[in-house]
Scaffold this active site. Structure first.
Site, PDB file in Angstrom:
ATOM      1  N   ARG A   1      39.230  47.198  44.732  1.00 35.91           N
ATOM      2  CA  ARG A   1      38.181  47.161  43.711  1.00 35.91           C
ATOM      3  C   ARG A   1      36.812  47.515  44.281  1.00 35.91           C
ATOM      4  O   ARG A   1      35.792  47.074  43.760  1.00 35.91           O
ATOM      5  CB  ARG A   1      38.095  45.784  43.037  1.00 35.91           C
ATOM      6  CG  ARG A   1      39.337  45.372  42.302  1.00 35.91           C
ATOM      7  CD  ARG A   1      39.583  46.304  41.129  1.00 35.91           C
ATOM      8  NE  ARG A   1      40.546  45.738  40.209  1.00 35.91           N
ATOM      9  CZ  ARG A   1      40.208  45.161  39.060  1.00 35.91           C
ATOM     10  NH1 ARG A   1      38.972  45.104  38.689  1.00 35.91           N
ATOM     11  NH2 ARG A   1      41.135  44.684  38.282  1.00 35.91           N
TER      12      ARG A   1
ATOM     13  N   ARG B   1      32.288  46.608  39.984  1.00 33.18           N
ATOM     14  CA  ARG B   1      31.070  45.983  39.478  1.00 33.18           C
ATOM     15  C   ARG B   1      30.146  45.376  40.512  1.00 33.18           C
ATOM     16  O   ARG B   1      29.028  45.026  40.189  1.00 33.18           O
ATOM     17  CB  ARG B   1      31.442  44.907  38.462  1.00 33.18           C
ATOM     18  CG  ARG B   1      31.923  45.500  37.166  1.00 33.18           C
ATOM     19  CD  ARG B   1      32.535  44.437  36.303  1.00 33.18           C
ATOM     20  NE  ARG B   1      33.765  43.918  36.901  1.00 33.18           N
ATOM     21  CZ  ARG B   1      34.515  42.977  36.365  1.00 33.18           C
ATOM     22  NH1 ARG B   1      34.155  42.417  35.251  1.00 33.18           N
ATOM     23  NH2 ARG B   1      35.625  42.594  36.946  1.00 33.18           N
TER      24      ARG B   1
ATOM     25  N   ARG C   1      27.382  51.831  34.088  1.00 30.74           N
ATOM     26  CA  ARG C   1      28.014  51.114  32.979  1.00 30.74           C
ATOM     27  C   ARG C   1      27.053  50.790  31.851  1.00 30.74           C
ATOM     28  O   ARG C   1      27.468  50.515  30.739  1.00 30.74           O
ATOM     29  CB  ARG C   1      28.706  49.850  33.499  1.00 30.74           C
ATOM     30  CG  ARG C   1      30.023  50.129  34.173  1.00 30.74           C
ATOM     31  CD  ARG C   1      31.157  50.430  33.195  1.00 30.74           C
ATOM     32  NE  ARG C   1      31.666  49.184  32.619  1.00 30.74           N
ATOM     33  CZ  ARG C   1      31.480  48.808  31.363  1.00 30.74           C
ATOM     34  NH1 ARG C   1      30.804  49.559  30.538  1.00 30.74           N
ATOM     35  NH2 ARG C   1      31.977  47.662  30.932  1.00 30.74           N
TER      36      ARG C   1
ATOM     37  N   ASP D   1      42.307  52.918  36.053  1.00 33.05           N
ATOM     38  CA  ASP D   1      42.774  51.548  35.843  1.00 33.05           C
ATOM     39  C   ASP D   1      44.285  51.567  35.669  1.00 33.05           C
ATOM     40  O   ASP D   1      44.841  52.545  35.165  1.00 33.05           O
ATOM     41  CB  ASP D   1      42.108  50.910  34.620  1.00 33.05           C
ATOM     42  CG  ASP D   1      42.378  49.409  34.591  1.00 33.05           C
ATOM     43  OD1 ASP D   1      41.677  48.663  35.304  1.00 33.05           O
ATOM     44  OD2 ASP D   1      43.326  48.975  33.904  1.00 33.05           O
TER      45      ASP D   1
ATOM     46  N   TYR E   1      51.129  42.940  30.922  1.00 34.59           N
ATOM     47  CA  TYR E   1      50.000  43.283  30.036  1.00 34.59           C
ATOM     48  C   TYR E   1      50.500  43.756  28.677  1.00 34.59           C
ATOM     49  O   TYR E   1      49.922  43.411  27.641  1.00 34.59           O
ATOM     50  CB  TYR E   1      49.118  44.356  30.671  1.00 34.59           C
ATOM     51  CG  TYR E   1      48.181  43.798  31.714  1.00 34.59           C
ATOM     52  CD1 TYR E   1      47.013  43.138  31.349  1.00 34.59           C
ATOM     53  CD2 TYR E   1      48.461  43.922  33.066  1.00 34.59           C
ATOM     54  CE1 TYR E   1      46.162  42.605  32.297  1.00 34.59           C
ATOM     55  CE2 TYR E   1      47.606  43.403  34.031  1.00 34.59           C
ATOM     56  CZ  TYR E   1      46.464  42.740  33.645  1.00 34.59           C
ATOM     57  OH  TYR E   1      45.622  42.215  34.582  1.00 34.59           O
TER      58      TYR E   1
HETATM   59  O1  1CP Z   1      37.690  50.161  43.215  1.00 34.58           O
HETATM   60  C1  1CP Z   1      37.921  50.117  42.024  1.00 34.58           C
HETATM   61  O2  1CP Z   1      37.384  49.394  41.209  1.00 34.58           O
HETATM   62  C2  1CP Z   1      38.955  51.143  41.656  1.00 34.58           C
HETATM   63  C3  1CP Z   1      39.388  51.210  40.303  1.00 34.58           C
HETATM   64  C4  1CP Z   1      40.244  50.112  39.717  1.00 34.58           C
HETATM   65  C5  1CP Z   1      41.467  49.624  40.178  1.00 34.58           C
HETATM   66  C6  1CP Z   1      42.150  49.882  41.486  1.00 34.58           C
HETATM   67  C7  1CP Z   1      39.980  49.516  38.476  1.00 34.58           C
HETATM   68  C8  1CP Z   1      38.771  49.762  37.667  1.00 34.58           C
HETATM   69  N1  1CP Z   1      41.050  48.762  38.127  1.00 34.58           N
HETATM   70  C9  1CP Z   1      41.966  48.787  39.160  1.00 34.58           C
HETATM   71  C10 1CP Z   1      43.279  48.162  39.215  1.00 34.58           C
HETATM   72  C11 1CP Z   1      43.582  47.061  38.282  1.00 34.58           C
HETATM   73  N2  1CP Z   1      43.228  46.927  36.968  1.00 34.58           N
HETATM   74  C12 1CP Z   1      44.434  45.980  38.605  1.00 34.58           C
HETATM   75  C13 1CP Z   1      45.161  45.839  39.912  1.00 34.58           C
HETATM   76  C14 1CP Z   1      44.287  45.287  40.970  1.00 34.58           C
HETATM   77  C15 1CP Z   1      43.989  43.829  40.943  1.00 34.58           C
HETATM   78  O3  1CP Z   1      44.925  43.016  40.791  1.00 34.58           O
HETATM   79  O4  1CP Z   1      42.810  43.495  41.138  1.00 34.58           O
HETATM   80  C16 1CP Z   1      44.525  45.153  37.483  1.00 34.58           C
HETATM   81  C17 1CP Z   1      45.318  43.860  37.344  1.00 34.58           C
HETATM   82  C18 1CP Z   1      43.770  45.750  36.447  1.00 34.58           C
HETATM   83  C19 1CP Z   1      43.599  45.284  35.064  1.00 34.58           C
HETATM   84  C20 1CP Z   1      42.167  45.063  34.786  1.00 34.58           C
HETATM   85  N3  1CP Z   1      41.291  46.069  34.445  1.00 34.58           N
HETATM   86  C21 1CP Z   1      41.437  43.873  34.926  1.00 34.58           C
HETATM   87  C22 1CP Z   1      42.016  42.516  35.358  1.00 34.58           C
HETATM   88  C23 1CP Z   1      42.129  41.627  34.178  1.00 34.58           C
HETATM   89  C24 1CP Z   1      43.005  40.450  34.407  1.00 34.58           C
HETATM   90  O5  1CP Z   1      44.102  40.422  33.851  1.00 34.58           O
HETATM   91  O6  1CP Z   1      42.593  39.543  35.152  1.00 34.58           O
HETATM   92  C25 1CP Z   1      40.102  44.158  34.600  1.00 34.58           C
HETATM   93  C26 1CP Z   1      38.941  43.206  34.545  1.00 34.58           C
HETATM   94  C27 1CP Z   1      40.032  45.550  34.309  1.00 34.58           C
HETATM   95  C28 1CP Z   1      38.830  46.347  33.980  1.00 34.58           C
HETATM   96  C29 1CP Z   1      38.338  47.169  35.112  1.00 34.58           C
HETATM   97  N4  1CP Z   1      39.100  48.083  35.804  1.00 34.58           N
HETATM   98  C30 1CP Z   1      38.326  48.685  36.756  1.00 34.58           C
HETATM   99  C31 1CP Z   1      37.003  48.138  36.672  1.00 34.58           C
HETATM  100  C32 1CP Z   1      35.852  48.520  37.528  1.00 34.58           C
HETATM  101  C33 1CP Z   1      37.026  47.189  35.645  1.00 34.58           C
HETATM  102  C34 1CP Z   1      35.860  46.377  35.143  1.00 34.58           C
HETATM  103  C35 1CP Z   1      35.410  46.990  33.854  1.00 34.58           C
HETATM  104  C36 1CP Z   1      33.940  47.101  33.717  1.00 34.58           C
HETATM  105  O7  1CP Z   1      33.300  47.932  34.356  1.00 34.58           O
HETATM  106  O8  1CP Z   1      33.412  46.332  32.899  1.00 34.58           O
END
Ligand code: 1CP
Length: 334
Positions: free
Chosen positions: A10, A14, A23, A58, A135
Site C-alpha cells: 500500500r 493515502r 484524491r 485495486d 468481498y
Molecule cells: O500501494 C498501493 O496503494 C497500491 C494499490 C493498491 C493495492 C495493492 C490499492 C489501492 N489496493 C490494493 C490492494 C487491496 N485492496 C487489498 C489487498 C491488500 C491488503 O490486504 O491491504 C485489499 C483487501 C483491497 C480492498 C480495499 N480497497 C480496501 C480494504 C477494505 C477492507 O476490507 O478492509 C480499501 C480501503 C480499498 C480502497 C483503496 N484501494 C487502494 C487505495 C489507495 C484505497 C483507498 C481509497 C482512497 O483513496 O480513498
C-alpha cells in the site's frame, strides 16, 4: 547495491500527501481508471528510495469487470452492490475479456514501466480467489465472514462455481499484466487467515494454487501474500509462490523454518511500529533484519498494508535504515 530490498504494501496510497492532493481532485475509481494518473500514483513512493514500484489499482476491479457494482465510499471502504447469494448470482457474473474490460490496468502497467525506465521493477497484483469471493459475498469488508462461511459450508457447489470463475479471471488478469510489462506479481489473499487450516486447504488453497501454477511458465517471481497465517504457513507454501509474505504475528525465523529455506520471504514489520518513536521503530526494524540474518531471499516489508495516517518521515527512516544496516552486515560477512 548489496542491501536487503525494501518496499511497502500500500505504499502508493493515502499516507502520501501527493496522493491525498490528487484524491481531492479525482475519485478513487477515476484515478485508477485513468492510466496516466494511475501510473503517476504508482511512481509517487519512489522518492523514498523503495526498491520496487507496485501498480496502482485495486483487487476489486475484476469484480466490477464481471458485472458487479463497485463503489469506494469515503470512510467506509469498498462497497459491492447485489452481493452473491445464490446460483443465479454466480451465473450472472460475466466472463471477462481482460484486454478490453481491464485494458486500462494494462495501459497503466505499460506507462508505469516507461516512466520507471528501468530504475526499479514494477510489481503487478490481483486478489486471490478466496479474498475476492469474500468481498463478492459480503458486499464489502467484513469482521466475521459469516455469509462467506455459510455459503462455503452450506452450498459447496455454489462456492465451487464462484471460485472457479474467480480463478479463471484472476489467472487471465495476472498473465495479461505480465505480458504488458509487470516484472513480478503478487497474489493478495488478505483474509485467508480467517479460515481454519482445514477449511483453507479445502476451500481456498486449490484455487490459489491454480492461479500461481498457471503463471509458472512466465518466469516472473510470484509473491503470495496473506495475513493471520501463523498456523498454516506450510499450506501457503503448498499453494505456491516464489516468495511467501508473512505478518508480524510470527517470528520471521520460525516462519522460514516452517516454510522451507528454498523459498524467499517478505515481511514482516508491524505497520503500527511506523507510529512509534524512532528509537523503538529502529529496534523493530533491527529485530526483523536479525531474524532474516542476511539470507539472500529476504525482502523487507510490512506484515500488512501501510496505514493511512503513517508519518512519511518514519517510512523514509525505515528505508534508509534497512539499506544501511543490511549493506553493512553483508559487507561484514564477506
Ligand atoms: O500501494 C498501493 O496503494 C497500491 C494499490 C493498491 C493495492 C495493492 C490499492 C489501492 N489496493 C490494493 C490492494 C487491496 N485492496 C487489498 C489487498 C491488500 C491488503 O490486504 O491491504 C485489499 C483487501 C483491497 C480492498 C480495499 N480497497 C480496501 C480494504 C477494505 C477492507 O476490507 O478492509 C480499501 C480501503 C480499498 C480502497 C483503496 N484501494 C487502494 C487505495 C489507495 C484505497 C483507498 C481509497 C482512497 O483513496 O480513498
Amino acid at each position: 547495491m548489496d542491501a536487503t530490498p525494501v518496499w511497502f504494501m500500500r505504499q502508493a496510497g493515502r499516507f502520501l500527501p501527493e496522493y491525498r492532493q490528487l484524491r481531492e481532485r479525482y475519485a478513487m475509481l477515476e484515478l485508477v481508471q485513468t492510466p496516466e494518473l494511475a501510473a503517476e500514483v504508482t511512481l509517487l513512493p519512489m522518492r523514498l528510495g523503495v526498491d520496487a514500484a507496485i501498480l496502482f489499482a485495486d483487487i476489486l476491479l475484476p469484480l466490477q469487470a464481471m458485472g458487479m457494482d463497485l463503489a469506494f465510499v469515503s470512510g467506509q471502504g469498498p462497497v459491492l452492490g447485489h452481493p452473491v447469494q445464490d446460483a443465479e448470482d454466480v451465473a450472472r457474473l460475466r466472463p471477462v475479456d481482460v484486454e478490453t474490460e481491464l485494458g486500462y490496468v494494462l495501459e497503466t502497467v505499460h506507462t508505469a514501466r516507461q516512466m520507471l525506465a528501468g530504475t526499479a521493477p514494477l510489481i503487478g497484483f490481483a486478489g486471490a480467489p478466496f479474498t475476492l469471493a469474500s468481498y463478492a459475498i459480503e458486499g464489502g469488508g467484513s469482521r466475521h465472514y459469516l455469509r462467506t462461511k455459510q455459503l462455503m459450508h452450506g452450498r459447496p457447489e455454489i462456492w465451487q462455481a464462484l471460485l472457479d470463475r474467480l480463478t479463471d479471471v484472476t489467472l487471465a488478469y495476472l498473465r495479461a499484466q505480465v505480458q504488458a510489462g509487470a516484472q513480478a506479481v503478487q497474489l493478495f489473499d488478505s483474509w485467508a487467515g480467517t479460515l481454519s487450516p482445514a477449511d483453507y486447504r479445502q476451500f481456498a488453497l486449490p484455487y490459489s494454487r491454480r492461479v500461481l501454477s498457471g503463471l509458472s511458465d512466465l518466469g516472473v517471481p510470484r509473491i503470495h501474500f496473506a495475513t493471520g497465517t501463523a498456523g498454516m504457513l506450510p499450506l501457503l507454501r503448498e499453494a505456491g509462490g516464489d516468495v511467501i509474505s508473512v505478518d508480524w504475528r510470527v517470528d520471521l525465523r520460525r516462519a522460514w523454518d516452517q516454510i522451507g529455506h528454498d523459498v524467499a520471504i517478505q515481511g514482516n514489520l508491524d505497520p503500527a511500529l511506523l507510529f512509534v518513536p524512532q528509537n523503538a521503530l529502529a529496534q523493530g526494524v533491527r529485530h526483523v533484519l536479525a531474524q532474516a540474518d542476511g539470507r539472500p531471499g529476504h525482502i523487507f516489508n510490512l506484515g500488512h498494508g501501510i496505514l493511512p495516517e503513517t508519518p512519511v518521515g518514519n517510512v523514509q527512516f525505515v528505508v534508509d535504515l534497512v539499506h544501511r544496516e543490511s549493506a553493512k552486515a553483508k559487507g561484514e560477512q564477506l
